[in-house]
Design a protein around this motif. Structure first.
Motif, PDB file in Angstrom:
ATOM      1  N   ASN A  64       4.776  11.271  -7.128  1.00 52.61           N
ATOM      2  CA  ASN A  64       4.784  11.700  -5.728  1.00 52.61           C
ATOM      3  C   ASN A  64       5.389  10.658  -4.804  1.00 52.61           C
ATOM      4  O   ASN A  64       5.736  10.975  -3.659  1.00 52.61           O
ATOM      5  N   ARG A  65       5.491   9.421  -5.282  1.00 52.64           N
ATOM      6  CA  ARG A  65       6.134   8.404  -4.434  1.00 52.64           C
ATOM      7  C   ARG A  65       7.550   8.846  -4.038  1.00 52.64           C
ATOM      8  O   ARG A  65       7.986   8.612  -2.920  1.00 52.64           O
ATOM      9  N   MET A  66       8.273   9.472  -4.946  1.00 51.82           N
ATOM     10  CA  MET A  66       9.643   9.895  -4.635  1.00 51.82           C
ATOM     11  C   MET A  66       9.638  11.041  -3.624  1.00 51.82           C
ATOM     12  O   MET A  66      10.420  11.028  -2.664  1.00 51.82           O
ATOM     13  N   HIS A  98      -4.753   5.311  -8.598  1.00 51.38           N
ATOM     14  CA  HIS A  98      -4.353   3.895  -8.634  1.00 51.38           C
ATOM     15  C   HIS A  98      -2.872   3.869  -8.275  1.00 51.38           C
ATOM     16  O   HIS A  98      -2.075   4.620  -8.836  1.00 51.38           O
ATOM     17  N   CYS A  99      -2.503   2.956  -7.379  1.00 44.40           N
ATOM     18  CA  CYS A  99      -1.094   2.884  -6.956  1.00 44.40           C
ATOM     19  C   CYS A  99      -0.188   2.452  -8.096  1.00 44.40           C
ATOM     20  O   CYS A  99       1.002   2.755  -8.085  1.00 44.40           O
ATOM     21  N   LEU A 100      -0.730   1.728  -9.083  1.00 45.68           N
ATOM     22  CA  LEU A 100       0.003   1.138 -10.210  1.00 45.68           C
ATOM     23  C   LEU A 100       0.934   0.022  -9.698  1.00 45.68           C
ATOM     24  O   LEU A 100       1.411   0.127  -8.583  1.00 45.68           O
ATOM     25  N   PRO A 101       1.223  -1.016 -10.461  1.00 44.69           N
ATOM     26  CA  PRO A 101       0.826  -1.189 -11.849  1.00 44.69           C
ATOM     27  C   PRO A 101      -0.674  -1.476 -12.003  1.00 44.69           C
ATOM     28  O   PRO A 101      -1.277  -2.129 -11.153  1.00 44.69           O
ATOM     29  N   ALA A 102      -1.225  -0.982 -13.147  1.00 41.42           N
ATOM     30  CA  ALA A 102      -2.653  -1.118 -13.433  1.00 41.42           C
ATOM     31  C   ALA A 102      -2.866  -2.124 -14.550  1.00 41.42           C
ATOM     32  O   ALA A 102      -2.024  -2.264 -15.450  1.00 41.42           O
ATOM     33  N   SER A 135      -2.675  -9.463  -6.498  1.00 44.93           N
ATOM     34  CA  SER A 135      -1.445  -8.905  -5.940  1.00 44.93           C
ATOM     35  C   SER A 135      -0.261  -9.824  -6.204  1.00 44.93           C
ATOM     36  O   SER A 135      -0.424 -11.017  -6.528  1.00 44.93           O
ATOM     37  N   MET A 136       0.925  -9.269  -6.016  1.00 41.16           N
ATOM     38  CA  MET A 136       2.152 -10.053  -6.202  1.00 41.16           C
ATOM     39  C   MET A 136       2.137 -11.257  -5.262  1.00 41.16           C
ATOM     40  O   MET A 136       1.854 -11.119  -4.077  1.00 41.16           O
ATOM     41  N   GLY A 137       2.386 -12.430  -5.816  1.00 40.16           N
ATOM     42  CA  GLY A 137       2.348 -13.665  -5.032  1.00 40.16           C
ATOM     43  C   GLY A 137       1.036 -14.410  -5.192  1.00 40.16           C
ATOM     44  O   GLY A 137       0.917 -15.554  -4.748  1.00 40.16           O
ATOM     45  N   SER A 175       0.386  -4.047   4.582  1.00 41.20           N
ATOM     46  CA  SER A 175       0.252  -2.597   4.364  1.00 41.20           C
ATOM     47  C   SER A 175       1.296  -2.046   3.399  1.00 41.20           C
ATOM     48  O   SER A 175       2.265  -2.728   3.048  1.00 41.20           O
ATOM     49  N   HIS A 176       1.087  -0.802   2.993  1.00 42.73           N
ATOM     50  CA  HIS A 176       1.985  -0.111   2.053  1.00 42.73           C
ATOM     51  C   HIS A 176       2.010   1.375   2.436  1.00 42.73           C
ATOM     52  O   HIS A 176       1.476   2.227   1.732  1.00 42.73           O
ATOM     53  N   PRO A 177       2.653   1.706   3.551  1.00 42.54           N
ATOM     54  CA  PRO A 177       2.566   3.080   4.056  1.00 42.54           C
ATOM     55  C   PRO A 177       3.219   4.135   3.168  1.00 42.54           C
ATOM     56  O   PRO A 177       2.740   5.277   3.134  1.00 42.54           O
ATOM     57  N   LEU A 178       4.281   3.791   2.459  1.00 48.40           N
ATOM     58  CA  LEU A 178       4.893   4.799   1.578  1.00 48.40           C
ATOM     59  C   LEU A 178       3.926   5.178   0.459  1.00 48.40           C
ATOM     60  O   LEU A 178       3.875   6.337   0.026  1.00 48.40           O
ATOM     61  N   GLN A 179       3.140   4.201   0.006  1.00 49.97           N
ATOM     62  CA  GLN A 179       2.107   4.492  -0.988  1.00 49.97           C
ATOM     63  C   GLN A 179       1.065   5.434  -0.392  1.00 49.97           C
ATOM     64  O   GLN A 179       0.608   6.385  -1.048  1.00 49.97           O
ATOM     65  N   ALA A 180       0.710   5.199   0.868  1.00 52.29           N
ATOM     66  CA  ALA A 180      -0.322   6.033   1.511  1.00 52.29           C
ATOM     67  C   ALA A 180       0.120   7.484   1.641  1.00 52.29           C
ATOM     68  O   ALA A 180      -0.687   8.406   1.472  1.00 52.29           O
ATOM     69  N   GLY A 206      12.403  -2.850   3.625  1.00 46.70           N
ATOM     70  CA  GLY A 206      12.087  -4.155   3.063  1.00 46.70           C
ATOM     71  C   GLY A 206      10.745  -4.190   2.362  1.00 46.70           C
ATOM     72  O   GLY A 206       9.766  -3.604   2.842  1.00 46.70           O
ATOM     73  N   ARG A 207      10.714  -4.855   1.202  1.00 51.86           N
ATOM     74  CA  ARG A 207       9.452  -5.241   0.540  1.00 51.86           C
ATOM     75  C   ARG A 207       9.342  -6.736   0.760  1.00 51.86           C
ATOM     76  O   ARG A 207      10.157  -7.498   0.227  1.00 51.86           O
ATOM     77  N   VAL A 208       8.377  -7.146   1.554  1.00 47.72           N
ATOM     78  CA  VAL A 208       8.371  -8.509   2.074  1.00 47.72           C
ATOM     79  C   VAL A 208       7.025  -9.196   1.846  1.00 47.72           C
ATOM     80  O   VAL A 208       5.984  -8.538   1.748  1.00 47.72           O
ATOM     81  N   LYS A 228       9.918  -9.028  -3.609  1.00 48.80           N
ATOM     82  CA  LYS A 228       8.958  -8.991  -4.720  1.00 48.80           C
ATOM     83  C   LYS A 228       9.440  -7.955  -5.735  1.00 48.80           C
ATOM     84  O   LYS A 228      10.238  -7.086  -5.391  1.00 48.80           O
ATOM     85  N   PRO A 229       8.893  -7.997  -6.957  1.00 46.89           N
ATOM     86  CA  PRO A 229       9.293  -7.006  -7.962  1.00 46.89           C
ATOM     87  C   PRO A 229       8.851  -5.585  -7.598  1.00 46.89           C
ATOM     88  O   PRO A 229       8.000  -5.401  -6.729  1.00 46.89           O
ATOM     89  N   SER A 230       9.428  -4.614  -8.270  1.00 47.15           N
ATOM     90  CA  SER A 230       9.028  -3.216  -8.055  1.00 47.15           C
ATOM     91  C   SER A 230       9.526  -2.337  -9.188  1.00 47.15           C
ATOM     92  O   SER A 230      10.601  -2.577  -9.747  1.00 47.15           O
ATOM     93  N   ASN A 231       8.741  -1.321  -9.510  1.00 44.16           N
ATOM     94  CA  ASN A 231       9.203  -0.236 -10.366  1.00 44.16           C
ATOM     95  C   ASN A 231       9.265   1.020  -9.510  1.00 44.16           C
ATOM     96  O   ASN A 231      10.330   1.521  -9.143  1.00 44.16           O
ATOM     97  N   ARG A 232       8.090   1.540  -9.115  1.00 47.86           N
ATOM     98  CA  ARG A 232       7.996   2.789  -8.366  1.00 47.86           C
ATOM     99  C   ARG A 232       8.761   2.783  -7.046  1.00 47.86           C
ATOM    100  O   ARG A 232       9.487   3.728  -6.731  1.00 47.86           O
ATOM    101  N   THR A 233       8.571   1.735  -6.261  1.00 53.35           N
ATOM    102  CA  THR A 233       9.137   1.754  -4.910  1.00 53.35           C
ATOM    103  C   THR A 233      10.655   1.698  -4.955  1.00 53.35           C
ATOM    104  O   THR A 233      11.338   2.441  -4.235  1.00 53.35           O
ATOM    105  N   ARG A 234      11.192   0.854  -5.826  1.00 54.14           N
ATOM    106  CA  ARG A 234      12.656   0.790  -5.911  1.00 54.14           C
ATOM    107  C   ARG A 234      13.233   2.123  -6.370  1.00 54.14           C
ATOM    108  O   ARG A 234      14.142   2.672  -5.749  1.00 54.14           O
TER     109      ARG A 234
HETATM  110  N1   CP Z   1       2.848   1.216  -6.319  1.00 54.29           N
HETATM  111  C1   CP Z   1       3.943   0.460  -6.148  1.00 54.29           C
HETATM  112  O1   CP Z   1       4.363   0.120  -5.027  1.00 54.29           O
HETATM  113  O2   CP Z   1       4.570   0.168  -7.314  1.00 54.29           O
HETATM  114  P1   CP Z   1       5.770  -0.858  -7.491  1.00 54.29           P
HETATM  115  O3   CP Z   1       5.259  -2.229  -7.133  1.00 54.29           O
HETATM  116  O4   CP Z   1       6.177  -0.740  -8.926  1.00 54.29           O
HETATM  117  O5   CP Z   1       6.886  -0.474  -6.557  1.00 54.29           O
END
Ligand code: CP
Ligand code: NVA
Length: 318
Positions: free
Chosen positions: A289-291, A261-265, A226-228, A129-134, A97-99, A45-51
């Protein structure tokens, strides 16, 4: 034993505290557990923050990240998930993996564990789930609110991956969680029973956003689509009418409450612009803080004395 990170509940309360402390340590202080090694980052799936946060975290730990789109490896179309994991584990010290399906990550873990291969698998967001976000959410709340036990989190909107991991980490850290979700997009009875067994915090659910936000110290939301789920966009937007976090919701929260908000908003839908762009919003600190949280979580799963420095043997062959 290899430490995988598929869910925040894979970590104890003490371990979560350690990761949050590591996240606040100076960048260079965590050493280089990935020196000379690679990290495979696969995105269905796409990503900004996580990638970006994961790529930078890998670099900060001395490693080399390799980004791959899901369609390129072709899980279960080009080759089985298990074969992808086995091959990548020979090149990399870490697979993330982002799956779409959480079971994809579980199958990777099962294949590597069965082979006795010591390569952690990290969840960069699944349907579950999204544990890195948590980790980043908990870090941001700790920085904004101080001690977390006894504080109250309100989550308003879709009970999905982000809400689940946020609820789990909050309960583990001794917070009270109040969910406000429309019927059909809420935590069902079995999920509420599961959550009730986690940590020392308590969880309740309502259909009324203002009830959930009353006196809360952190008010969270996530996208309604959500994505998808893009094809469900209009139906979902109708189902979530009345669930926007707006000034009236923030007005009933605690005086020192933050908006997260985890974003994107999507301004004008799950949150109004005046709230997300207002003085109580900490969403950009949360995003940054994600990094720091990713670097800490990776250092924690990688930097273990019993880990072998090379995934498969000491060099040639396999
Ligand atoms: N919050 C979050 O996971 O953002 P991305 O989808 O941009 O990685
Ligand atoms: N629930 C959202 C989170 C995005 C970071 C999604 O899965 O698309």
């Amino acid at each position: 034993m290899t430490r995988h990170l598929l869910d925040i509940t894979d970590f104890t309360v003490e371990e979560i505290g350690t990761v949050l402390d590591l996240a606040e340590a100076p960048v260079g202080s965590l050493g280089a557990p990935l020196a000379g090694q690679g990290a495979s980052l696969i995105f269905e799936k796409p990503s900004n923050r996580t990638r970006h946060s994961m790529e930078m975290a890998v670099v900060q730990l001395g490693g080399h990240p390799i980004y791959t789109r899901g369609e390129e490896v072709g899980f279960d179309t080009r080759e089985p998930v298990e074969d992808v994991a086995r091959i990548m584990a020979g090149y990399h010290a870490l697979i993330a993996g982002r799956v779409f399906e959480h079971s994809t990550l579980e199958r990777m873990v099962a294949a590597l564990d069965a082979d006795g291969v010591d390569v952690p698998v990290v969840n960069m967001l699944s349907d579950w789930s999204h544990p890195l976000q948590a980790f980043a959410d908990a870090l941001t709340m700790r920085q904004s609110l101080g001690d977390l036990p006894g504080r109250t989190v309100a989550y308003i909107g879709d009970y999905a991956n982000v809400a689940r991991s946020l609820t789990e980490v909050s309960l583990l850290l001794g917070m009270s969680v109040r969910l406000a979700c429309p019927h059909g997009f809420d935590a069902d009875g079995a999920e509420l029973e599961r959550l009730a067994l986690i940590g020392s915090g308590d969880v309740t659910q309502t259909t009324r956003p203002h009830d959930a936000a009353e006196g809360a110290h952190a008010v969270h939301t996530d996208t309604w689509v959500s994505m998808g789920q893009e094809r469900e966009k209009e139906a979902r937007r109708r189902a979530f009418e009345g669930y926007a976090v707006d000034a009236s919701v923030m007005a009933v929260a605690a005086d020192d409450a933050v908006f997260m908000h985890c974003l994107p908003a999507y301004r004008g839908f799950e949150v109004t612009a005046d709230v997300i762009d207002g003085p109580r919003s900490v969403v950009f600190r949360q995003g940054h803080n994600r990094m720091h949280a990713a670097r800490a979580a990776l250092a924690f799963v990688l930097d273990r004395p019993e880990r072998r420095p090379v995934a498969h043997g000491e060099g040639g062959g396999s």
